[in-house]
Enzyme design. Structure first.
Site, PDB file in Angstrom:
ATOM      1  N   CYS A 257       0.805  -1.230   0.000  1.00  0.00           N
ATOM      2  CA  CYS A 257       0.000   0.000   0.000  1.00  0.00           C
ATOM      3  C   CYS A 257       0.833   1.272   0.000  1.00  0.00           C
ATOM      4  O   CYS A 257       0.864   1.992  -0.999  1.00  0.00           O
ATOM      5  CB  CYS A 257      -0.931  -0.009   1.206  1.00  0.00           C
ATOM      6  SG  CYS A 257      -2.134  -1.342   1.126  1.00  0.00           S
TER       7      CYS A 257
HETATM    8  N1  LIG Z   1      -2.776  -5.870   1.865  1.00  0.00           N
HETATM    9  C1  LIG Z   1      -3.313  -4.820   2.450  1.00  0.00           C
HETATM   10  O1  LIG Z   1      -3.020  -4.521   3.596  1.00  0.00           O
HETATM   11  C2  LIG Z   1      -4.324  -3.931   1.727  1.00  0.00           C
HETATM   12  C3  LIG Z   1      -5.087  -3.038   2.484  1.00  0.00           C
HETATM   13  C4  LIG Z   1      -6.010  -2.247   1.842  1.00  0.00           C
HETATM   14  C5  LIG Z   1      -6.155  -2.317   0.455  1.00  0.00           C
HETATM   15  N2  LIG Z   1      -5.362  -3.181  -0.265  1.00  0.00           N
HETATM   16  C6  LIG Z   1      -5.583  -3.219  -1.714  1.00  0.00           C
HETATM   17  O2  LIG Z   1      -6.340  -4.382  -2.030  1.00  0.00           O
HETATM   18  C7  LIG Z   1      -5.926  -4.918  -3.285  1.00  0.00           C
HETATM   19  C8  LIG Z   1      -5.501  -6.365  -3.111  1.00  0.00           C
HETATM   20  O3  LIG Z   1      -4.381  -6.417  -2.249  1.00  0.00           O
HETATM   21  P1  LIG Z   1      -3.943  -7.739  -1.507  1.00  0.00           P
HETATM   22  O4  LIG Z   1      -2.924  -7.339  -0.494  1.00  0.00           O
HETATM   23  O5  LIG Z   1      -5.123  -8.522  -1.079  1.00  0.00           O
HETATM   24  O6  LIG Z   1      -3.212  -8.514  -2.711  1.00  0.00           O
HETATM   25  P2  LIG Z   1      -2.815 -10.059  -2.752  1.00  0.00           P
HETATM   26  O7  LIG Z   1      -1.742 -10.178  -3.757  1.00  0.00           O
HETATM   27  O8  LIG Z   1      -2.613 -10.576  -1.364  1.00  0.00           O
HETATM   28  O9  LIG Z   1      -4.137 -10.755  -3.317  1.00  0.00           O
HETATM   29  C9  LIG Z   1      -4.624 -10.554  -4.601  1.00  0.00           C
HETATM   30  C10 LIG Z   1      -5.099 -11.879  -5.152  1.00  0.00           C
HETATM   31  O10 LIG Z   1      -5.630 -11.641  -6.452  1.00  0.00           O
HETATM   32  C11 LIG Z   1      -5.318 -12.756  -7.263  1.00  0.00           C
HETATM   33  N3  LIG Z   1      -5.459 -12.369  -8.656  1.00  0.00           N
HETATM   34  C12 LIG Z   1      -4.614 -11.668  -9.433  1.00  0.00           C
HETATM   35  N4  LIG Z   1      -5.127 -11.501 -10.654  1.00  0.00           N
HETATM   36  C13 LIG Z   1      -6.331 -12.103 -10.659  1.00  0.00           C
HETATM   37  C14 LIG Z   1      -7.333 -12.261 -11.636  1.00  0.00           C
HETATM   38  N5  LIG Z   1      -7.215 -11.733 -12.857  1.00  0.00           N
HETATM   39  N6  LIG Z   1      -8.443 -12.948 -11.294  1.00  0.00           N
HETATM   40  C15 LIG Z   1      -8.578 -13.463 -10.064  1.00  0.00           C
HETATM   41  N7  LIG Z   1      -7.661 -13.333  -9.087  1.00  0.00           N
HETATM   42  C16 LIG Z   1      -6.553 -12.658  -9.385  1.00  0.00           C
HETATM   43  C17 LIG Z   1      -3.923 -13.124  -6.828  1.00  0.00           C
HETATM   44  O11 LIG Z   1      -3.612 -14.470  -7.174  1.00  0.00           O
HETATM   45  C18 LIG Z   1      -4.004 -12.912  -5.321  1.00  0.00           C
HETATM   46  O12 LIG Z   1      -4.381 -14.087  -4.626  1.00  0.00           O
HETATM   47  C19 LIG Z   1      -4.826  -4.004  -3.786  1.00  0.00           C
HETATM   48  O13 LIG Z   1      -5.400  -3.009  -4.608  1.00  0.00           O
HETATM   49  C20 LIG Z   1      -4.315  -3.351  -2.518  1.00  0.00           C
HETATM   50  O14 LIG Z   1      -3.740  -2.087  -2.761  1.00  0.00           O
HETATM   51  C21 LIG Z   1      -4.467  -4.009   0.346  1.00  0.00           C
END
Ligand SMILES: NC(=O)c1ccc[n+]([C@@H]2O[C@H](COP(=O)([O-])OP(=O)(O)OC[C@H]3O[C@@H](n4cnc5c(N)ncnc54)[C@H](O)[C@@H]3O)[C@@H](O)[C@H]2O)c1
Length: 415
Positions: A257
């Site tokens: 983030c």
């Molecule tokens: N990690 C955090 O603390 C946090 C907090 C708030 C917001 N976010 C936001 O949330 C979003 C996701 O972050 P995250 O940390 O969960 O990421 P992550 O990488 O942990 O999870 C994302 C998942 O999406 C899957 N993926 C990728 N492409 C795909 C597709 N085309 N179809 C289906 N699945 C697909 C990946 O395999 C993965 O499992 C980002 O935009 C991030 O900025 C993250």
């Protein structure tokens, strides 16, 4: 309700669990078949979700790689990654790929919500046209909204339920559908006028943190020159009950983030011929912090008559924050690279990160590592580490997290 969650990572999986725990049926979809298999076998890969949390949800929470399973859902929430490209521009390919696949199974009356952090305008300008390739119109045939995820992995005092949820739809009816959806799992849902407001609110939250972390990081460098203990200064300022919020210096910013999201806004701003200086400056200061930490390690070794080259340097904690194994953008990785460039013999101990394949390293036993190290550096302070023992065993300790403040020892240096 039947709810689809696209992207079962740090954001999507806890959300899927929250809906399933509230009695709803959840179809989780992920492009990574290993995650899908793990979940269907009842195995979690996210620290905050224990396997015994998944066990009672087996009936209601299933995972798949097949988008066809989303067609029967009343609502689909997209939680895919939104990283930066190599040239530090938004990389929306995960989002556009998942939207294209979703568009092929989109059904009339469905609610689609984007949760991935992104620049204002993404829902309307990027997601909506792809979904409308289905032949249906957003706001008329299906509902579309943005609702930023505010999860903080490792945090236990606020949960999905107790953290207020922002929603902004492209029409009032879209917003209302999104409000109803999140009311199932959140105590408070805050309704906003547009998706753009919701998108920018999330960026403001993260930029606020980035700027304030940069401020204390810079202050820590100045304090070293002034011979003032920055931690005592921060403790002192924190006694003010209003008008001050505590932020702490560290080895730099990590995670998916803070090092990433501000640049989504900077990109959007440039499209409008606007150059947001706070964002760039904070990024610059925070990105320089790992090099400053390496300089402090070098100076600590120098005082003992040792060069970095050939010295055994043990890093404690490689993930970007305590209690999780997420190494994305972790400043520790930059510290390892820089120390290796100088010829340092680097090892690390981190129970949450057993392997670091890009450096050919595996986590070493903490006691063994401390006994053989010339210097130990606390980069991320995971819970449960006996810091008194660390300081008693290693010949020199550099603490980049201020966690050894209670310890008074001549072999100890703090940021
Ligand atoms: N990690 C955090 O603390 C946090 C907090 C708030 C917001 N976010 C936001 O949330 C979003 C996701 O972050 P995250 O940390 O969960 O990421 P992550 O990488 O942990 O999870 C994302 C998942 O999406 C899957 N993926 C990728 N492409 C795909 C597709 N085309 N179809 C289906 N699945 C697909 C990946 O395999 C993965 O499992 C980002 O935009 C991030 O900025 C993250």
């Amino acid at each position: 309700m039947k709810i689809g969650i696209v992207g079962l990572g740090y954001v999507g999986l806890p959300l899927a669990v929250a809906f399933a725990e509230s009695g709803h049926e959840v179809v989780g979809l992920d492009a990574d078949s290993r995650k899908v298999e793990a979940l269907n076998a009842g195995n979690s890969y996210i620290e905050d979700i224990a396997d015994d949390v998944l066990a009672p949800l087996r009936e209601r929470l299933g995972a798949t790689t097949d988008h066809a399973a989303l067609a029967s859902c009343e609502a689909v929430i997209i939680c895919v990654p939104t990283p930066l490209t190599g040239s530090r521009e938004p990389d929306l390919t995960y989002l556009t790929d998942s939207a294209a696949a979703l568009s092929s199974v989109l059904q009339p009356g469905q609610l689609i919500v984007l949760e991935s952090t992104t620049y204002p305008g993404t829902t309307r300008e990027r997601l909506q046209p792809i979904l409308e390739e289905s032949g249906m119109a957003a706001g008329r045939d299906f509902h579309l909204a943005f609702s930023p995820e505010r999860i903080d992995p490792g945090r236990t005092d606020y949960t999905v339920r107790t953290t207020p949820k922002l929603v902004g739809g492209i029409t009032a009816a879209c917003t209302e559908r999104a409000r109803e959806l999140y009311s199932l799992i959140c105590d408070e849902v805050v309704v906003l006028s547009t998706p753009e407001t919701a998108e920018l609110s999330k960026l403001l939250e993260n930029i606020f943190r980035s700027v304030n972390i940069a401020l204390v990081n810079e202050l820590s460098q100045l304090c070293e020159r002034l011979g003032i203990d920055v931690w005592e200064v921060i403790d002192a300022a924190s006694t003010k009950p209003f008008g001050f919020m505590r932020f702490e210096p560290g080895p730099g910013m990590g995670g998916h983030c803070l090092p990433v999201d501000p640049f989504y806004l900077a990109f959007k701003a440039r499209e409008h011929d606007f150059y947001p200086e706070f964002i760039e400056l904070a990024g610059k200061v925070n990105r320089a912090q790992p090099a400053y930490c390496v300089e402090r390690i070098g100076r600590a070794l120098n005082e003992a008559g040792k060069p970095v080259k050939g010295s055994k340097i043990l890093l404690l904690g490689i993930s970007y924050k305590p209690g999780v194994g997420d190494i994305r953008e972790s400043p520790a990785l930059e510290i390892v690279s820089l120390l290796r460039e100088l010829g340092g013999d680097v090892s690390y101990s981190d129970p949450f990160v057993p392997e670091l394949p890009e450096f050919g390293l595996s986590s070493v036993d903490l006691d063994d590592g401390l006994r053989t190290a010339d210097l130990a550096a606390i980069v991320t302070a995971h819970p449960g580490v006996d810091l008194t023992e660390v300081v008693a065993t290693a010949p020199r300790v550099v603490d980049f997290r201020g966690v050894t403040r209670e310890i008074d020892a001549t072999n100890l240096i703090r940021l």
